[in-house]
Design a protein around this motif. Structure first.
Motif, PDB file in Angstrom:
ATOM      1  N   ASN A 278     -34.163  47.454 -30.634  1.00  7.58           N
ATOM      2  CA  ASN A 278     -35.093  46.218 -30.722  1.00  7.58           C
ATOM      3  C   ASN A 278     -34.237  45.191 -30.420  1.00  7.58           C
ATOM      4  O   ASN A 278     -33.457  44.700 -30.723  1.00  7.58           O
ATOM      5  CB  ASN A 278     -35.220  46.160 -32.552  1.00  7.58           C
ATOM      6  N   ILE A 279     -35.081  44.623 -29.230  1.00 11.30           N
ATOM      7  CA  ILE A 279     -34.215  43.536 -28.154  1.00 11.30           C
ATOM      8  C   ILE A 279     -35.084  42.396 -28.380  1.00 11.30           C
ATOM      9  O   ILE A 279     -36.197  42.052 -28.277  1.00 11.30           O
ATOM     10  CB  ILE A 279     -34.175  43.823 -26.996  1.00 11.30           C
ATOM     11  N   LEU A 280     -34.461  41.098 -28.843  1.00 12.82           N
ATOM     12  CA  LEU A 280     -35.132  40.021 -29.308  1.00 12.82           C
ATOM     13  C   LEU A 280     -34.307  38.943 -28.384  1.00 12.82           C
ATOM     14  O   LEU A 280     -33.127  38.986 -28.432  1.00 12.82           O
ATOM     15  CB  LEU A 280     -35.042  39.611 -30.839  1.00 12.82           C
ATOM     16  N   THR A 281     -34.871  37.762 -28.147  1.00 12.18           N
ATOM     17  CA  THR A 281     -34.335  36.915 -27.126  1.00 12.18           C
ATOM     18  C   THR A 281     -34.619  35.392 -27.651  1.00 12.18           C
ATOM     19  O   THR A 281     -35.663  35.341 -28.362  1.00 12.18           O
ATOM     20  CB  THR A 281     -34.844  36.864 -25.845  1.00 12.18           C
ATOM     21  N   VAL A 282     -33.826  34.376 -27.596  1.00 17.04           N
ATOM     22  CA  VAL A 282     -34.214  33.044 -27.840  1.00 17.04           C
ATOM     23  C   VAL A 282     -34.031  32.152 -26.490  1.00 17.04           C
ATOM     24  O   VAL A 282     -32.943  32.228 -26.065  1.00 17.04           O
ATOM     25  CB  VAL A 282     -33.452  32.504 -28.760  1.00 17.04           C
ATOM     26  N   GLU A 283     -34.838  31.693 -25.678  1.00 17.50           N
ATOM     27  CA  GLU A 283     -34.695  31.090 -24.390  1.00 17.50           C
ATOM     28  C   GLU A 283     -35.537  29.680 -24.532  1.00 17.50           C
ATOM     29  O   GLU A 283     -36.446  29.297 -25.052  1.00 17.50           O
ATOM     30  CB  GLU A 283     -35.564  31.974 -23.423  1.00 17.50           C
ATOM     31  N   ASP A 284     -34.897  29.036 -23.420  1.00 13.27           N
ATOM     32  CA  ASP A 284     -35.354  27.720 -23.222  1.00 13.27           C
ATOM     33  C   ASP A 284     -35.486  27.377 -21.733  1.00 13.27           C
ATOM     34  O   ASP A 284     -34.581  26.761 -21.172  1.00 13.27           O
ATOM     35  CB  ASP A 284     -34.489  26.484 -23.964  1.00 13.27           C
ATOM     36  N   PRO A 285     -36.645  27.512 -21.224  1.00 11.42           N
ATOM     37  CA  PRO A 285     -37.910  28.137 -21.675  1.00 11.42           C
ATOM     38  C   PRO A 285     -37.963  29.865 -21.636  1.00 11.42           C
ATOM     39  O   PRO A 285     -36.980  30.343 -20.605  1.00 11.42           O
ATOM     40  CB  PRO A 285     -38.933  27.595 -20.883  1.00 11.42           C
ATOM     41  N   VAL A 298     -37.743  28.163 -27.448  1.00  6.17           N
ATOM     42  CA  VAL A 298     -37.079  26.985 -27.975  1.00  6.17           C
ATOM     43  C   VAL A 298     -37.937  25.776 -28.130  1.00  6.17           C
ATOM     44  O   VAL A 298     -38.690  25.664 -27.116  1.00  6.17           O
ATOM     45  CB  VAL A 298     -35.719  26.659 -27.459  1.00  6.17           C
ATOM     46  N   ASN A 299     -38.264  25.101 -29.289  1.00  5.65           N
ATOM     47  CA  ASN A 299     -39.178  24.116 -29.357  1.00  5.65           C
ATOM     48  C   ASN A 299     -38.268  23.042 -30.468  1.00  5.65           C
ATOM     49  O   ASN A 299     -38.434  23.162 -31.613  1.00  5.65           O
ATOM     50  CB  ASN A 299     -40.405  24.554 -30.006  1.00  5.65           C
ATOM     51  N   ASN A 300     -37.589  22.039 -29.808  1.00  6.90           N
ATOM     52  CA  ASN A 300     -36.653  21.280 -30.648  1.00  6.90           C
ATOM     53  C   ASN A 300     -37.456  20.246 -31.553  1.00  6.90           C
ATOM     54  O   ASN A 300     -37.015  19.783 -32.359  1.00  6.90           O
ATOM     55  CB  ASN A 300     -35.678  20.451 -29.609  1.00  6.90           C
ATOM     56  N   GLN A 301     -38.721  19.890 -30.784  1.00  5.79           N
ATOM     57  CA  GLN A 301     -39.566  18.808 -31.628  1.00  5.79           C
ATOM     58  C   GLN A 301     -39.826  19.591 -32.877  1.00  5.79           C
ATOM     59  O   GLN A 301     -40.275  18.446 -33.785  1.00  5.79           O
ATOM     60  CB  GLN A 301     -40.694  18.709 -30.721  1.00  5.79           C
ATOM     61  N   VAL A 302     -40.135  20.732 -33.194  1.00  4.24           N
ATOM     62  CA  VAL A 302     -40.549  21.112 -34.513  1.00  4.24           C
ATOM     63  C   VAL A 302     -39.220  21.949 -35.280  1.00  4.24           C
ATOM     64  O   VAL A 302     -39.314  22.837 -36.102  1.00  4.24           O
ATOM     65  CB  VAL A 302     -41.345  22.282 -34.498  1.00  4.24           C
ATOM     66  N   GLY A 303     -37.955  21.673 -34.705  1.00  6.34           N
ATOM     67  CA  GLY A 303     -36.923  22.183 -35.162  1.00  6.34           C
ATOM     68  C   GLY A 303     -36.393  23.657 -34.867  1.00  6.34           C
ATOM     69  O   GLY A 303     -35.624  24.407 -35.513  1.00  6.34           O
ATOM     70  N   MET A 304     -37.136  23.982 -33.741  1.00  6.05           N
ATOM     71  CA  MET A 304     -36.831  25.454 -33.295  1.00  6.05           C
ATOM     72  C   MET A 304     -35.667  25.468 -32.369  1.00  6.05           C
ATOM     73  O   MET A 304     -36.033  25.363 -31.132  1.00  6.05           O
ATOM     74  CB  MET A 304     -37.913  26.041 -32.837  1.00  6.05           C
ATOM     75  N   SER A 305     -34.442  25.198 -32.638  1.00  5.51           N
ATOM     76  CA  SER A 305     -33.310  25.239 -31.786  1.00  5.51           C
ATOM     77  C   SER A 305     -32.784  26.584 -31.442  1.00  5.51           C
ATOM     78  O   SER A 305     -33.174  27.610 -31.988  1.00  5.51           O
ATOM     79  CB  SER A 305     -32.204  24.185 -32.206  1.00  5.51           C
ATOM     80  N   PHE A 306     -31.790  26.600 -30.549  1.00  2.00           N
ATOM     81  CA  PHE A 306     -31.164  27.840 -30.374  1.00  2.00           C
ATOM     82  C   PHE A 306     -30.504  28.530 -31.566  1.00  2.00           C
ATOM     83  O   PHE A 306     -30.806  29.739 -32.001  1.00  2.00           O
ATOM     84  CB  PHE A 306     -30.006  27.771 -29.354  1.00  2.00           C
ATOM     85  N   ALA A 307     -29.934  27.642 -32.371  1.00  2.00           N
ATOM     86  CA  ALA A 307     -29.277  28.064 -33.549  1.00  2.00           C
ATOM     87  C   ALA A 307     -30.057  28.619 -34.687  1.00  2.00           C
ATOM     88  O   ALA A 307     -30.286  29.683 -35.172  1.00  2.00           O
ATOM     89  CB  ALA A 307     -28.580  27.000 -34.117  1.00  2.00           C
ATOM     90  N   ALA A 308     -31.365  27.775 -34.716  1.00  2.00           N
ATOM     91  CA  ALA A 308     -32.492  28.225 -35.786  1.00  2.00           C
ATOM     92  C   ALA A 308     -33.017  29.428 -35.363  1.00  2.00           C
ATOM     93  O   ALA A 308     -33.374  30.421 -36.031  1.00  2.00           O
ATOM     94  CB  ALA A 308     -33.228  27.079 -36.023  1.00  2.00           C
ATOM     95  N   GLY A 309     -33.365  29.573 -34.305  1.00  4.52           N
ATOM     96  CA  GLY A 309     -33.864  30.828 -33.678  1.00  4.52           C
ATOM     97  C   GLY A 309     -33.198  32.167 -33.822  1.00  4.52           C
ATOM     98  O   GLY A 309     -33.353  33.235 -34.024  1.00  4.52           O
ATOM     99  N   LEU A 310     -31.704  31.731 -33.527  1.00  7.91           N
ATOM    100  CA  LEU A 310     -30.708  32.903 -33.460  1.00  7.91           C
ATOM    101  C   LEU A 310     -30.684  33.250 -34.962  1.00  7.91           C
ATOM    102  O   LEU A 310     -30.697  34.693 -35.124  1.00  7.91           O
ATOM    103  CB  LEU A 310     -29.468  32.418 -32.637  1.00  7.91           C
ATOM    104  N   ARG A 311     -30.649  32.353 -35.935  1.00 10.64           N
ATOM    105  CA  ARG A 311     -30.774  32.665 -37.395  1.00 10.64           C
ATOM    106  C   ARG A 311     -31.847  33.621 -37.704  1.00 10.64           C
ATOM    107  O   ARG A 311     -31.890  34.466 -38.519  1.00 10.64           O
ATOM    108  CB  ARG A 311     -30.517  31.455 -38.056  1.00 10.64           C
ATOM    109  N   ALA A 312     -33.075  33.155 -37.174  1.00 13.74           N
ATOM    110  CA  ALA A 312     -34.156  33.704 -37.876  1.00 13.74           C
ATOM    111  C   ALA A 312     -34.300  35.327 -37.190  1.00 13.74           C
ATOM    112  O   ALA A 312     -34.518  36.220 -37.810  1.00 13.74           O
ATOM    113  CB  ALA A 312     -35.369  32.909 -37.248  1.00 13.74           C
TER     114      ALA A 312
END
Length: 501
Positions: A278-285, A298-312
């Motif tokens: 199971n491979i998952l990524t968090v990218e910008d963009p 990544v969408n910093n405007q709604v709080g979806m940062s690298f850290a938040a995405g990685l934690r999720a």
């Protein structure tokens, strides 16, 4: 069939050719209508009327027809298009027409001067393999520059009065707010060039004489590389492949912007994507869609940062996690914790060398003993332009050049330099190749990291038996693939290590 020459015949519009399956061209001086097997008689008669001379029909299979159509209709004179726009009456209202999500550049139905100019610029950029288009307003001119193989090249110099309308039209295409000119904006749009699907990322930035505009071109149809295609030497490739096959740990790819880090990460994910993980990524963009891999934007405007995405995504039962960039202490800390809990983490860090990544993570507050136990491999890379094989010229290098490259002087040594020809558009280079240095963690290096050793001491141990970036570049210079000037442009010159000829 000889090469088509569509210029000396009245050209059928692209929309007509695409809809009815007919192309007018010259073949050995005779007018020919290239058609699909199911082209109707009515379409043939209309094409014959436009051409205005006797024609011969030649039926093609769909794939061959599409290739010919893309080749003929992708040709365009950017200079003539620019002159048309310069002489036209600019109307901002005409720029406000909304485009569909995906538009076809080659459809000639829309002939507004500014649209034709933008289309011409995009066509020329794609045709010349440009990765970025820079539109830069100055006091007395509007400069258009293309980044080809990593180097910027002047393409057009236009009237400065074109700046606002051209930027506004691109903003409409990217669904940005044309009324906001004092703040930076980012967007994207999709387009087609014949059979080639392209994504364009748009960035605007206010400047003294107007808004600067940069468009990054990403071809969807570009095939992703495998690890073996990156250009690593066999020993480096074996070491890096072994690292990504481990069940856990942190693998870092370092280098400046535009050095190919994302390409290396995607090649690694492609190798691992065998259906068992199971491979998952968090990218910008998210630059390219990878089938079988979960990719998050990544969408910093709604709080979806690298850290938040990685934690999720760590709650999504991943085996492999790719984080686009470790740029803050929170993301670094979560990446380390993910590695300690049995995940393989791939990411990038902006540093000048592989060992400098350790220093960078220590500066972010990661404890040395955690780095020693989690980081398994670090790759630093650069991209240099490849010499055109048709025009490169040999010369005897100076002692200074050999010393800067760390090459042992030799009187019979020959380097190559760029000259320029029609094949390479007078640049002297075609394409790029990678320079790599791979650091593999062993017990000694882990101990040095744990003890907080100096960067220079860790580098001396890491590259005792492996090549660093400069040595990798020197090998390519000796083989005639690139020039000394190119390698020294991206690598720091030094004289303490010699490469045997």
């Amino acid at each position: 069939m000889s090469e088509a020459d569509p210029i000396t015949l009245p050209r059928l519009s692209y929309s007509f050719a695409r809809r009815f399956g007919v192309i007018a061209m010259l073949n050995e001086g005779k007018a020919v209508l290239a058609t699909l097997p199911d082209t109707t008689l009515e379409a043939l008669l209309e094409a014959r009327r436009v051409v205005g001379r006797p024609v011969k029909r030649e039926t093609m299979e769909p794939a061959e027809f599409e290739g010919l159509m893309a080749k003929i209709y992708a040709q365009g004179d950017l200079t003539e298009t620019a002159e048309t726009a310069l002489g036209a009456d600019m109307d901002l209202n005409a720029l406000a027409d909304n485009l569909p999500r995906t538009s076809d550049l080659l459809d000639s139905d829309d002939d507004a001067p500014v649209i034709k100019l933008i289309n011409g610029i995009l066509q020329e950029a794609i045709k010349t393999r440009a990765s970025d288009i820079h539109i830069e307003p100055y006091e007395n001119r509007l400069a258009v520059r293309f980044r080809i193989d990593g180097a910027l090249r002047d393409t057009l110099s236009l009237s400065p009065r074109l700046a606002s309308v051209l930027v506004s039209r691109v903003k409409v295409m990217a669904q940005l707010d044309i009324a906001k000119k004092r703040i930076p904006q980012d967007g994207r749009f999709s387009l087609n060039l014949g059979q080639r699907a392209v994504d364009v990322r748009v960035s605007t930035l206010p400047s003294q004489y107007g808004e600067r505009l940069v468009m990054r071109i990403l071809e969807k149809s570009s095939s992703l590389m495998n690890l073996s295609d990156l250009g690593m030497e066999e020993s480096e490739l074996d070491a890096f492949t072994a690292a990504i096959r481990r069940p856990n740990g942190i693998i870092l790819v370092t280098g400046p912007t535009g050095s190919g880090k994302t390409t290396s990460l995607y090649a690694s994910l492609t190798t691992l994507n065998d259906g068992s993980r199971n491979i998952l990524t968090v990218e910008d963009p998210v630059e390219y869609a990878l089938d079988g891999i979960g990719q998050t934007q990544v969408n910093n405007q709604v709080g979806m940062s690298f850290a938040a995405g990685l934690r999720a995504i760590l709650r999504q039962d991943p085996d492999v996690v790719m984080v686009g960039e470790i740029r803050d202490p929170e993301t670094a800390d979560i990446a380390v914790q993910a590695s300690l809990t049995g995940h393989l983490v791939l990411s990038t860090v902006h540093t000048n060398s592989a060992i400098a990544a350790i220093t960078r993570l220590r500066d972010m507050g990661i404890e040395p003993f955690l780095l020693a136990s989690t980081v398994t491999s670090i790759v630093a890379q650069r991209l240099v332009r490849r010499l055109c094989t048709s025009c490169k010229g040999a010369y005897k290098p100076t002692d200074r050049e050999m010393m800067d490259l760390g090459i042992k002087p030799h009187k019979d040594l020959r380097f190559f330099k760029a000259k320029g020809c029609s094949k390479c558009h007078q640049i002297g280079y075609i394409g790029r190749l990678g320079l790599y240095e791979v650091v593999v963690m062993d017990d000694t290096l882990r101990g040095m990291i744990h003890d907080g050793s100096r960067e220079i001491d860790m580098s001396a141990h890491a590259f005792k038996e492996r090549k660093d970036l400069l040595q990798s570049g020197a090998r390519h210079v000796l083989s005639g693939l690139t020039s000394a000037e190119e390698v020294l442009r991206v690598c720091r010159a030094k004289v303490d290590t010699e490469v045997e000829v």
